[in-house]
Design a protein around this motif. Structure first.
Motif, PDB file in Angstrom:
ATOM      1  N   ILE A  59       0.833  -1.202   0.000  1.00  0.00           N
ATOM      2  CA  ILE A  59       0.000   0.000   0.000  1.00  0.00           C
ATOM      3  C   ILE A  59       0.867   1.252   0.000  1.00  0.00           C
ATOM      4  CG2 ILE A  59      -1.660   1.336   1.369  1.00  0.00           C
ATOM      5  CD1 ILE A  59      -2.891  -1.436   2.145  1.00  0.00           C
ATOM      6  N   HIS A  60       1.902   1.265   0.823  1.00  0.00           N
ATOM      7  CA  HIS A  60       2.808   2.414   0.837  1.00  0.00           C
ATOM      8  C   HIS A  60       3.499   2.584  -0.515  1.00  0.00           C
ATOM      9  CE1 HIS A  60       3.230   2.539   5.509  1.00  0.00           C
ATOM     10  NE2 HIS A  60       2.023   2.828   5.091  1.00  0.00           N
ATOM     11  N   ASP A  61       3.866   1.471  -1.126  1.00  0.00           N
ATOM     12  CA  ASP A  61       4.473   1.515  -2.460  1.00  0.00           C
ATOM     13  C   ASP A  61       3.513   2.149  -3.460  1.00  0.00           C
ATOM     14  OD1 ASP A  61       6.595   0.520  -4.414  1.00  0.00           O
ATOM     15  OD2 ASP A  61       4.790  -0.456  -5.196  1.00  0.00           O
ATOM     16  N   HIS A  62       2.255   1.754  -3.384  1.00  0.00           N
ATOM     17  CA  HIS A  62       1.247   2.310  -4.296  1.00  0.00           C
ATOM     18  C   HIS A  62       1.102   3.812  -4.080  1.00  0.00           C
ATOM     19  CE1 HIS A  62      -2.354   2.507  -6.764  1.00  0.00           C
ATOM     20  NE2 HIS A  62      -2.945   3.177  -5.778  1.00  0.00           N
ATOM     21  N   ILE A  63       1.013   4.217  -2.831  1.00  0.00           N
ATOM     22  CA  ILE A  63       0.862   5.636  -2.528  1.00  0.00           C
ATOM     23  C   ILE A  63       2.082   6.418  -3.011  1.00  0.00           C
ATOM     24  CG2 ILE A  63       0.758   7.320  -0.641  1.00  0.00           C
ATOM     25  CD1 ILE A  63      -1.032   5.222   0.837  1.00  0.00           C
ATOM     26  N   ASP A  64       3.272   5.875  -2.788  1.00  0.00           N
ATOM     27  CA  ASP A  64       4.511   6.569  -3.171  1.00  0.00           C
ATOM     28  C   ASP A  64       4.723   6.649  -4.673  1.00  0.00           C
ATOM     29  OD1 ASP A  64       5.120   7.015  -0.533  1.00  0.00           O
ATOM     30  OD2 ASP A  64       6.525   5.328  -0.385  1.00  0.00           O
ATOM     31  N   HIS A  65       4.287   5.624  -5.409  1.00  0.00           N
ATOM     32  CA  HIS A  65       4.653   5.538  -6.820  1.00  0.00           C
ATOM     33  C   HIS A  65       3.501   5.642  -7.818  1.00  0.00           C
ATOM     34  CE1 HIS A  65       8.066   3.570  -4.730  1.00  0.00           C
ATOM     35  NE2 HIS A  65       8.737   4.324  -5.572  1.00  0.00           N
ATOM     36  N   CYS A  66       2.289   5.442  -7.366  1.00  0.00           N
ATOM     37  CA  CYS A  66       1.177   5.397  -8.312  1.00  0.00           C
ATOM     38  C   CYS A  66       0.223   6.575  -8.200  1.00  0.00           C
ATOM     39  CB  CYS A  66       0.390   4.098  -8.133  1.00  0.00           C
ATOM     40  SG  CYS A  66       1.379   2.631  -8.462  1.00  0.00           S
ATOM     41  N   LEU A  67       0.329   7.322  -7.134  1.00  0.00           N
ATOM     42  CA  LEU A  67      -0.554   8.467  -6.952  1.00  0.00           C
ATOM     43  C   LEU A  67       0.249   9.744  -7.155  1.00  0.00           C
ATOM     44  CD1 LEU A  67      -2.555   7.291  -3.832  1.00  0.00           C
ATOM     45  CD2 LEU A  67      -3.203   7.106  -6.226  1.00  0.00           C
ATOM     46  N   GLU A  68      -0.077  10.446  -8.201  1.00  0.00           N
ATOM     47  CA  GLU A  68       0.652  11.659  -8.557  1.00  0.00           C
ATOM     48  C   GLU A  68       0.039  12.881  -7.874  1.00  0.00           C
ATOM     49  OE1 GLU A  68       3.369  11.695 -10.500  1.00  0.00           O
ATOM     50  OE2 GLU A  68       3.238   9.534 -10.764  1.00  0.00           O
ATOM     51  N   PRO A  69       0.869  13.697  -7.224  1.00  0.00           N
ATOM     52  CA  PRO A  69       0.320  14.923  -6.658  1.00  0.00           C
ATOM     53  C   PRO A  69       0.066  15.954  -7.756  1.00  0.00           C
ATOM     54  CG  PRO A  69       2.673  14.782  -6.230  1.00  0.00           C
ATOM     55  CD  PRO A  69       2.268  13.501  -6.912  1.00  0.00           C
ATOM     56  N   GLY A  70      -0.973  16.751  -7.580  1.00  0.00           N
ATOM     57  CA  GLY A  70      -1.274  17.830  -8.516  1.00  0.00           C
ATOM     58  C   GLY A  70      -0.373  19.021  -8.257  1.00  0.00           C
ATOM     59  N   GLU A  71      -0.604  20.089  -8.961  1.00  0.00           N
ATOM     60  CA  GLU A  71       0.209  21.294  -8.808  1.00  0.00           C
ATOM     61  C   GLU A  71       0.104  21.867  -7.394  1.00  0.00           C
ATOM     62  OE1 GLU A  71      -0.540  24.136 -11.864  1.00  0.00           O
ATOM     63  OE2 GLU A  71      -0.279  22.659 -13.457  1.00  0.00           O
ATOM     64  N   ASP A  72      -1.043  21.663  -6.759  1.00  0.00           N
ATOM     65  CA  ASP A  72      -1.231  22.186  -5.397  1.00  0.00           C
ATOM     66  C   ASP A  72      -0.713  21.217  -4.333  1.00  0.00           C
ATOM     67  OD1 ASP A  72      -3.101  20.198  -5.663  1.00  0.00           O
ATOM     68  OD2 ASP A  72      -4.818  21.428  -5.095  1.00  0.00           O
ATOM     69  N   GLY A  73      -0.124  20.084  -4.756  1.00  0.00           N
ATOM     70  CA  GLY A  73       0.418  19.105  -3.827  1.00  0.00           C
ATOM     71  C   GLY A  73      -0.589  18.080  -3.350  1.00  0.00           C
TER      72      GLY A  73
END
Length: 88
Positions: A59-73
């Motif tokens: 799950i942490h891997d998914h959050i770190d690598h698969c979820l892209e932050p937008g311009e506002d973070g």
């Protein structure tokens, strides 16, 4: 079918799960041999923790690598974030 992403942590997660699988097979043998319940429970607890830790790492891997932050973070794909965090 969604694209499968591979990350550097996946081999470590696989190793953890293979180790847990081996421990689970040992627990089954312990039951078949009639070993004391407290020994079996201790080993089952170890298997459960190993699987739980592997799940958390995934799950942490998914959050770190698969979820892209937008311009506002902020996370852009909140549905994916909510979907994966329900398994915590």
């Amino acid at each position: 079918m969604p694209e499968v992403k591979k990350h550097s942590s996946r081999p470590r997660i696989t190793t953890r799960l293979k180790r847990a699988n081996g421990h689970l097979a040992a627990v089954i043998n312990m039951i078949d041999e009639g070993r004391p319940c407290n020994e079996i429970a201790q080993q089952l607890h170890a298997v459960e923790k190993a699987v739980s830790n592997a799940k958390r790492a995934l799950i942490h891997d998914h959050i770190d690598h698969c979820l892209e932050p937008g311009e506002d973070g902020k996370i852009v794909d909140t549905k994916s974030f909510k979907d994966i965090t329900r398994y915590l």
